[in-house]
Design a protein around this motif. Structure first.
Motif, short mmCIF file in Angstrom:
data_model
loop_
_atom_site.label_atom_id
_atom_site.label_comp_id
_atom_site.label_asym_id
_atom_site.label_seq_id
_atom_site.Cartn_x
_atom_site.Cartn_y
_atom_site.Cartn_z
N VAL A 130 0.84 -1.21 0.00
CA VAL A 130 0.00 0.00 0.00
C VAL A 130 0.88 1.25 0.00
CG1 VAL A 130 -1.61 1.34 1.43
CG2 VAL A 130 -2.00 -1.10 1.07
N ARG A 133 2.73 1.68 -3.34
CA ARG A 133 1.87 2.04 -4.48
C ARG A 133 1.28 3.44 -4.32
NH1 ARG A 133 0.82 3.57 -8.32
NH2 ARG A 133 -0.81 3.10 -9.85
N PHE A 140 3.14 -1.39 -10.14
CA PHE A 140 3.03 -2.78 -9.67
C PHE A 140 4.27 -3.59 -10.06
CE2 PHE A 140 -1.55 -1.74 -9.61
CZ PHE A 140 -1.82 -2.08 -8.30
N ARG A 155 -0.96 -7.80 -6.84
CA ARG A 155 -2.36 -7.36 -6.99
C ARG A 155 -3.25 -8.04 -5.94
NH1 ARG A 155 -1.64 -8.65 -12.52
NH2 ARG A 155 -0.79 -6.86 -13.62
N VAL A 156 -2.98 -9.31 -5.72
CA VAL A 156 -3.76 -10.04 -4.70
C VAL A 156 -3.52 -9.41 -3.33
CG1 VAL A 156 -3.98 -12.27 -3.50
CG2 VAL A 156 -3.81 -12.22 -5.99
N LEU A 158 -2.62 -6.40 -2.65
CA LEU A 158 -3.25 -5.08 -2.58
C LEU A 158 -4.75 -5.22 -2.33
CD1 LEU A 158 -2.64 -1.99 -2.90
CD2 LEU A 158 -3.59 -2.22 -5.18
N HIS A 159 -5.35 -6.15 -3.04
CA HIS A 159 -6.78 -6.39 -2.86
C HIS A 159 -7.08 -6.73 -1.40
CE1 HIS A 159 -10.35 -9.31 -3.40
NE2 HIS A 159 -10.82 -8.09 -3.24
N LEU A 162 -6.65 -3.69 0.88
CA LEU A 162 -7.74 -2.71 0.80
C LEU A 162 -9.00 -3.26 1.49
CD1 LEU A 162 -7.20 -1.41 -2.86
CD2 LEU A 162 -6.78 -0.16 -0.74
N ALA A 163 -9.23 -4.56 1.33
CA ALA A 163 -10.39 -5.17 2.00
C ALA A 163 -10.23 -5.06 3.52
CB ALA A 163 -10.52 -6.62 1.58
N LEU A 165 -8.40 -2.81 5.10
CA LEU A 165 -8.55 -1.39 5.47
C LEU A 165 -10.03 -1.04 5.62
CD1 LEU A 165 -5.99 0.57 3.21
CD2 LEU A 165 -5.90 0.26 5.67
N ARG A 166 -10.78 -1.52 4.67
CA ARG A 166 -12.23 -1.24 4.68
C ARG A 166 -12.87 -1.78 5.97
NH1 ARG A 166 -16.76 -4.17 1.02
NH2 ARG A 166 -18.52 -2.92 1.71
N GLU B 5 -9.12 -8.83 -8.31
CA GLU B 5 -7.89 -8.07 -7.99
C GLU B 5 -7.26 -7.44 -9.23
OE1 GLU B 5 -8.28 -11.30 -7.02
OE2 GLU B 5 -6.69 -12.53 -7.87
N GLU B 6 -7.43 -8.09 -10.37
CA GLU B 6 -6.87 -7.53 -11.61
C GLU B 6 -7.66 -6.29 -12.03
OE1 GLU B 6 -6.64 -10.52 -14.65
OE2 GLU B 6 -5.44 -11.84 -13.36
N LEU B 8 -9.46 -4.43 -10.06
CA LEU B 8 -9.21 -3.39 -9.06
C LEU B 8 -7.89 -2.65 -9.37
CD1 LEU B 8 -9.87 -2.07 -6.26
CD2 LEU B 8 -8.60 -3.93 -5.20
N ALA B 9 -6.87 -3.43 -9.63
CA ALA B 9 -5.55 -2.83 -9.92
C ALA B 9 -5.62 -1.99 -11.19
CB ALA B 9 -4.51 -3.92 -10.06
N ASP B 13 -5.00 2.07 -11.44
CA ASP B 13 -4.02 2.64 -12.38
C ASP B 13 -4.68 3.67 -13.29
OD1 ASP B 13 -1.92 1.24 -11.41
OD2 ASP B 13 -1.79 -0.23 -13.03
N MET B 16 -5.83 6.83 -11.32
CA MET B 16 -4.66 7.62 -10.87
C MET B 16 -3.98 8.31 -12.05
SD MET B 16 -3.02 5.25 -7.86
CE MET B 16 -1.76 6.34 -7.26
N LEU B 39 -13.65 -0.48 -2.28
CA LEU B 39 -12.19 -0.69 -2.31
C LEU B 39 -11.50 0.40 -3.12
CD1 LEU B 39 -12.06 -4.57 -2.84
CD2 LEU B 39 -11.96 -3.31 -0.69
N ILE B 42 -11.49 3.68 -1.17
CA ILE B 42 -10.46 3.71 -0.11
C ILE B 42 -9.09 3.91 -0.76
CG2 ILE B 42 -9.19 2.26 1.55
CD1 ILE B 42 -11.86 1.09 2.39
N ILE B 46 -6.36 7.47 -0.35
CA ILE B 46 -5.03 7.51 0.29
C ILE B 46 -4.21 8.57 -0.44
CG2 ILE B 46 -2.94 6.22 0.88
CD1 ILE B 46 -4.64 3.65 0.67
#
Lengths: 176, 408
Positions: A130, A133, A140, A155-156, A158-159, A162-163, A165-166, B5-6, B8-9, B13, B16, B39, B42, B46
């Motif tokens: 986190v 990024r 990434f 990516r996993v 990060l997912h 974030l989950a 954090l939520r 997750e893909e 989301l990423a 990107d 941003m 997600l 959030i 940041i």
């Protein structure tokens, strides 16, 4: 070129790298420890460790500054481990947006403080992903290279981060 | 189907980078928009932290400490890679780095400290409040030096300052702070040698190595005076400084030998004679330890001198005059050493004999080389051992190198 020189043992070149990155390392550490004295102390340690381990940097393909961030992360982890009574301090964040009213600025500042505190509660690698990024702005691909993982794994992570954090934020909001 | 997750990423990107908005992303993936939205919000909330910066004073102070720690760890002895071959030295690139940001940072730091503070720090000593300012000012001067030669000159100036500080600390009765100056002296000398070696060969290299050889020789003289007055507990630090001086001197001498062997030999003979005078003075005062140290240093310098012709030949220079100088001065050295030998107690004689052995070996090598060149002239092939040296010592001195002499 400068990094090549430093990895060949040229202390002057390393001094120049210090000049280039000291502000950024300090800012990162200040975000994580929330006070000037510890941020300064850790900044010095980061550069000394970097010099001592500079041979190892040759083997990584990530940007030099990202490597410094990894050293910073490890030192911060140690810092909190050895000072168990340390709490995550409130960094003196400022929200610089002239379009906001003073109340909105206060609220935004509170939210950033809360978010920062929650990010710092994430488990090690999730926290690192986190911060790298969103706070440091690395791609990434760069994070993956730095942590020695695939982009998919990052990516996993990060997912999941974030989950998490939520989840923490929702709990905090329920409490208030 | 892409995984969450893909997506989301990708959305992070895109948003941003300004290629998309949260709304666009959610519209693109309606099936998972409910999971995606919180997600994404959030993640995008940041914010980068405000641009907090360390104080200029901290940056300078930390840089000084970092460099000192690096140099203290490297130490002068690690710099001896060029002693035998220049091929193994680290590659030092000469490309100029854009130093604008660095210079601005340093200037800001100095400004923040105030010109008066910087001026007042000039005479500060290790342990003084303003000493870090003095070191910081030195670092700022280094940043502004653009060539290896200019940097070498500056590092030598810093080394001189550290020696002056050492002497001043003794005068002020603060010997406990000497090690601070000595450690920094070590680092400065290491950097002097590194910078000279990185500078281009020829005039610059010859001039700088000569200056450094003379300066480090002078440092030894100053350290003699400090050694004589410093309390016992501080003598280790001074001994360390003497080691650094001699190593730095030896390295500078050999760099000079590649460019101007004659000059290198002249300087070395003068420095050796300085050690001889010291040994004589110490013998007169019945200071056995002083005699032993001076004799040992004489032997080491003699060893450095022996390397000069080899280095000269490796660089394609003629070593004839350098060898002639050694051969001509040896009788003088041996006479002085014989005088010391006769003046010291038994336990100290071994060190003096060792110095005589070095001198004899230097003579033998010089004579052998001159003979090969057909340039022996009126020099004797036999080393000029003076009268008064006991026969058994003479026998040991004249025995070929590496062989042993049976005790009667």
């Amino acid at each position: 070129m400068l990094i090549q020189q430093a990895t060949s043992g040229d202390a002057d070149a390393f001094g120049k790298l210090y000049d280039m990155y000291v502000d950024r390392v300090y800012r990162h550490l200040y975000y994580r420890v929330g006070n000037n004295a510890d941020a300064e102390d850790l900044t010095q340690q980061v550069f000394l460790k970097a010099w001592q381990a500079i041979d190892r940097y040759k083997k990584t393909a990530s940007p030099f500054v990202a490597w410094l961030m990894t050293i910073s992360h490890n030192l911060v982890v140690d810092f909190y481990r050895t000072k168990k009574n340390k709490t995550y301090l409130e960094a003196n964040d400022t929200v610089d947006d002239s379009t906001l009213s003073p109340e909105q600025v206060t609220e935004a500042r509170f939210e950033q403080q809360q978010l920062r505190r929650v990010i710092l509660q994430l488990p090690g690698e999730q926290q690192q992903v986190v911060l790298l990024r969103f706070i440091e702005g690395f791609e990434f691909k760069e994070i993956a290279s730095l942590l020695g993982k695939s982009e998919g794994a990052i990516r996993v992570m990060l997912h999941r981060a974030l989950a998490r954090l939520r989840q923490i934020l929702e709990k905090e909001r329920e409490r208030h | 189907m892409k995984k969450l997750e893909e997506i989301l990423a990708q959305c992070i990107d895109d948003v941003m980078a300004g290629r998309s908005s949260i709304k666009d992303c959610l519209a693109k993936y309606p099936a998972i928009s409910k999971q995606l939205e919180p997600l994404l919000r959030i993640a995008l909330s940041i914010q980068k932290p405000p641009d907090v910066k360390p104080s200029p004073a901290f940056k300078v102070r930390a840089r000084v400490q970092l460099m000192e720690q690096i140099h203290a760890k490297q130490g002068i002895t690690k710099q001896r890679w060029f002693r035998y071959t220049r091929q193994t030295k680290p590659i030092l690139y000469k490309t100029r780095f854009n130093m604008v940001a660095t210079i601005i940072a340093i200037v800001l730091a100095i400004s923040a400290l105030g010109g008066g503070t910087v001026y007042a720090s000039r005479d500060s000593l290790p342990g003084d409040f303003l000493y870090p300012v003095k070191l910081g000012t030195e670092q700022s001067r280094l940043v502004l030096a653009t060539s290896d030669t200019a940097k070498a000159e500056l590092y030598l100036t810093f080394a001189n300052s550290r020696i002056e500080e050492t002497a001043a600390l003794v005068k002020k009765g603060k010997p406990e702070k000497i090690s601070i100056a000595i450690n920094r002296y070590d680092g400065a000398i290491a950097m002097v040698i590194q910078r000279i070696d990185a500078s281009s060969e020829g005039q610059d290299l010859a001039e700088m190595s000569e200056v450094v050889a003379l300066a480090t020789s002078k440092h030894l003289d100053v350290l003699d005076g400090v050694w004589d007055t410093v309390p016992k507990e501080a003598k280790d630090a001074i001994a360390q400084a003497r080691e650094v001086s001699i190593d730095g001197y030896g390295n500078a001498l050999l760099l000079l030998a590649g460019e101007n062997p004659e000059k290198a030999m002249e300087i070395n003979l003068a420095t050796m004679e300085g050690r001889l005078n010291r040994a004589k003075a110490k013998a007169d005062k019945n200071d056995s330890e002083g005699v032993e140290i001076a004799s040992d240093e004489f032997a080491r310098l003699s060893g450095s001198g022996e390397e000069i012709p080899d280095v000269a030949m490796g660089s394609g220079s003629d070593s004839y005059i350098a060898e002639l100088l050694v051969a001509k001065r040896t009788s003088h050295h041996l006479e002085a050493l014989a005088q010391v030998y006769g003046n010291v107690p038994e336990k100290t004689k071994e060190a003096v004999e060792q110095a005589m052995t070095s001198s004899v070996r230097g003579y033998e090598r010089a004579v052998e080389s001159l003979k090969k060149k057909g340039a022996l002239g009126d020099l004797s092939e036999e080393p000029p051992i003076p009268e008064g040296i006991p026969d058994k010592v003479k026998a040991r001195l004249l025995k070929p190198e590496g062989s042993t002499v049976e005790e009667p």
